[in-house]
Structure formats: structure tokens, C-alpha cells
Write an enzyme that holds these catalytic residues in place. Structure first.
Site, mmCIF file in Angstrom:
data_model
loop_
_atom_site.group_PDB
_atom_site.id
_atom_site.type_symbol
_atom_site.label_atom_id
_atom_site.label_comp_id
_atom_site.label_asym_id
_atom_site.label_seq_id
_atom_site.Cartn_x
_atom_site.Cartn_y
_atom_site.Cartn_z
ATOM 1 N N GLY A 46 0.826 -1.193 0.000
ATOM 2 C CA GLY A 46 0.000 0.000 0.000
ATOM 3 C C GLY A 46 0.865 1.249 0.000
ATOM 4 O O GLY A 46 2.028 1.216 0.415
ATOM 5 N N GLN A 51 2.968 10.014 1.138
ATOM 6 C CA GLN A 51 4.266 9.316 1.122
ATOM 7 C C GLN A 51 5.101 9.666 -0.108
ATOM 8 O O GLN A 51 6.303 9.418 -0.125
ATOM 9 C CB GLN A 51 4.058 7.797 1.178
ATOM 10 C CG GLN A 51 3.505 7.329 2.517
ATOM 11 C CD GLN A 51 3.363 5.832 2.536
ATOM 12 O OE1 GLN A 51 2.367 5.300 2.082
ATOM 13 N NE2 GLN A 51 4.372 5.134 3.042
ATOM 14 N N CYS A 89 5.929 -0.174 7.000
ATOM 15 C CA CYS A 89 5.536 0.967 6.179
ATOM 16 C C CYS A 89 6.722 1.365 5.299
ATOM 17 O O CYS A 89 7.857 1.393 5.776
ATOM 18 C CB CYS A 89 5.159 2.129 7.102
ATOM 19 S SG CYS A 89 4.727 3.640 6.236
ATOM 20 N N LEU A 90 6.448 1.678 4.040
ATOM 21 C CA LEU A 90 7.530 2.072 3.131
ATOM 22 C C LEU A 90 8.212 3.364 3.597
ATOM 23 O O LEU A 90 9.349 3.632 3.219
ATOM 24 C CB LEU A 90 7.003 2.240 1.704
ATOM 25 C CG LEU A 90 6.522 0.947 1.026
ATOM 26 C CD1 LEU A 90 5.925 1.257 -0.339
ATOM 27 C CD2 LEU A 90 7.646 -0.069 0.911
ATOM 28 N N HIS A 131 -4.219 1.190 7.763
ATOM 29 C CA HIS A 131 -2.873 1.785 7.764
ATOM 30 C C HIS A 131 -2.787 2.941 6.764
ATOM 31 O O HIS A 131 -2.305 4.035 7.096
ATOM 32 C CB HIS A 131 -1.850 0.695 7.420
ATOM 33 C CG HIS A 131 -0.441 1.182 7.285
ATOM 34 N ND1 HIS A 131 0.562 0.815 8.152
ATOM 35 C CD2 HIS A 131 0.147 2.006 6.372
ATOM 36 C CE1 HIS A 131 1.689 1.409 7.783
ATOM 37 N NE2 HIS A 131 1.470 2.131 6.698
ATOM 38 N N GLU A 132 -3.270 2.709 5.543
ATOM 39 C CA GLU A 132 -3.151 3.740 4.505
ATOM 40 C C GLU A 132 -4.036 4.945 4.812
ATOM 41 O O GLU A 132 -3.649 6.085 4.580
ATOM 42 C CB GLU A 132 -3.463 3.165 3.115
ATOM 43 C CG GLU A 132 -2.529 2.053 2.653
ATOM 44 C CD GLU A 132 -1.051 2.363 2.788
ATOM 45 O OE1 GLU A 132 -0.651 3.540 2.683
ATOM 46 O OE2 GLU A 132 -0.279 1.418 3.036
ATOM 47 N N HIS A 135 -2.490 7.408 7.078
ATOM 48 C CA HIS A 135 -1.544 8.337 6.444
ATOM 49 C C HIS A 135 -2.234 9.635 6.015
ATOM 50 O O HIS A 135 -1.615 10.696 5.994
ATOM 51 C CB HIS A 135 -0.931 7.704 5.188
ATOM 52 C CG HIS A 135 0.256 6.827 5.448
ATOM 53 N ND1 HIS A 135 1.431 7.298 5.981
ATOM 54 C CD2 HIS A 135 0.450 5.504 5.230
ATOM 55 C CE1 HIS A 135 2.306 6.289 6.077
ATOM 56 N NE2 HIS A 135 1.731 5.188 5.633
#
Ligand code: NI
Length: 163
Positions: A46, A51, A89-90, A131-132, A135
Site C-alpha cells: 500500500g 508518502q 511501512c515504506l 494503515h493507509e 496516512h
């Protein structure tokens, strides 16, 4: 299409609120395609627009590697149950921590034609949606980690691979 630079924790953009998308412009389409390409290139499941440095309510998710989900102006309609497991997480490269999330989530969002649709998911998909969406309100999973944030390798040596 292009790979975009992924912002990492400490970058102030990751803690800001995102704005609603009002219309699908060529720039928005390009952003979405770049987000998908960037997510796949980084082996993520994701990615949220902040991000890649864009404060808009846009998320891409693909938990299977072959079923990209594009969520514009997403919102959670329903959630239930509970799952506790490893999350990464990226924007927090190389780290994993234990986070408890709902085990079922139903969300509404718009597609690239600004048509509204609903999506529901359990387990990893439910976790990814939560999670997304976090953000988009400037929240990172690290605030929700139970115990310690660990190196990913160390985490899975200790707790074993899941899913
Ligand atoms: Ni993330």
C-alpha cells in the site's frame, strides 16, 4: 509513468492532513499511476499520496500483487473484530512492529471516474486499508506499535512469518 521518491519518517509532510480530491485531472491520473508503480517497485502492499509528497486523499493498495485498488477520498464505513500482528511501512524502511487493527473493514471511495464504490476486506486487506487511511490524517503506524519497533528481520526471527 515514473517512480516517485518515498518520503521517510521525520519528513514533516507525513504528519499533515490531506485534502479531498475535487476532480480527476490528468495530473491526478498521473499521480495514481506513479503511486502504483512506486508501490510495486518498493514491494509494498500500500501507498498513500503524502508518502510521495502530495497532500491529497488518495491511496493505492494491492495485497495480492495482481489486484490494485485505487481509493480516492476513502472513508471507513464499518469495522469489526480485531487482529494483532506485524506491520511495516515504506516510509519507515526496514522496521516492523506489532499493531492491533480491526479484522474486518468496509470502506467507501471514488474511482478514477469519480464513481463511488465500496470495498470490504478482512485480515491483511483490512489492515492495509486502516494503515493507509491513517496516512491521510498524518498518522504513522509507529504511534500504535505495542512493545518495540524492531528491525524487520529480527522481528520475524522472533515471531515467525505471518500469512
Ligand atoms: Ni505506511
Amino acid at each position: 509513468m515514473a517512480i516517485r521518491n518515498i518520503r521517510v519518517m521525520g519528513d514533516p509532510i507525513l504528519s499533515k492532513q490531506c485534502k479531498e480530491v475535487r476532480e480527476i485531472t490528468p495530473r491526478i491520473k498521473e499521480l495514481v499511476h506513479d503511486m502504483l508503480e512506486t508501490m510495486y517497485e518498493a514491494n509494498g502492499v500500500g501507498l498513500a499520496a503524502p508518502q510521495v509528497g502530495v497532500l491529497k486523499r488518495i491511496v493505492v493498495i494491492d495485497t495480492t500483487g495482481e489486484d490494485p485498488l485505487i481509493l480516492i477520498n476513502p472513508r471507513i464505513l464499518e469495522s469489526s473484530g480485531e487482529q494483532t500482528g506485524g506491520e511495516g511501512c515504506l516510509s519507515v524502511p526496514g522496521k516492523t512492529g506489532t499493531v492491533t487493527r480491526p479484522n474486518y473493514v468496509k470502506a467507501a471511495a471514488f474511482d478514477l471516474h469519480m464513481r463511488e464504490f465500496e470495498v470490504e476486506g478482512t485480515e491483511l486487506l483490512a489492515r492495509a486499508i486502516c494503515h493507509e487511511l491513517d496516512h491521510l490524517t498524518g498518522k504513522l503506524y509507529v504511534e500504535k506499535v505495542e512493545g518495540q519497533l524492531m528491525d524487520t528481520e529480527e522481528y520475524y526471527e522472533l515471531y515467525g512469518e505471518e500469512e
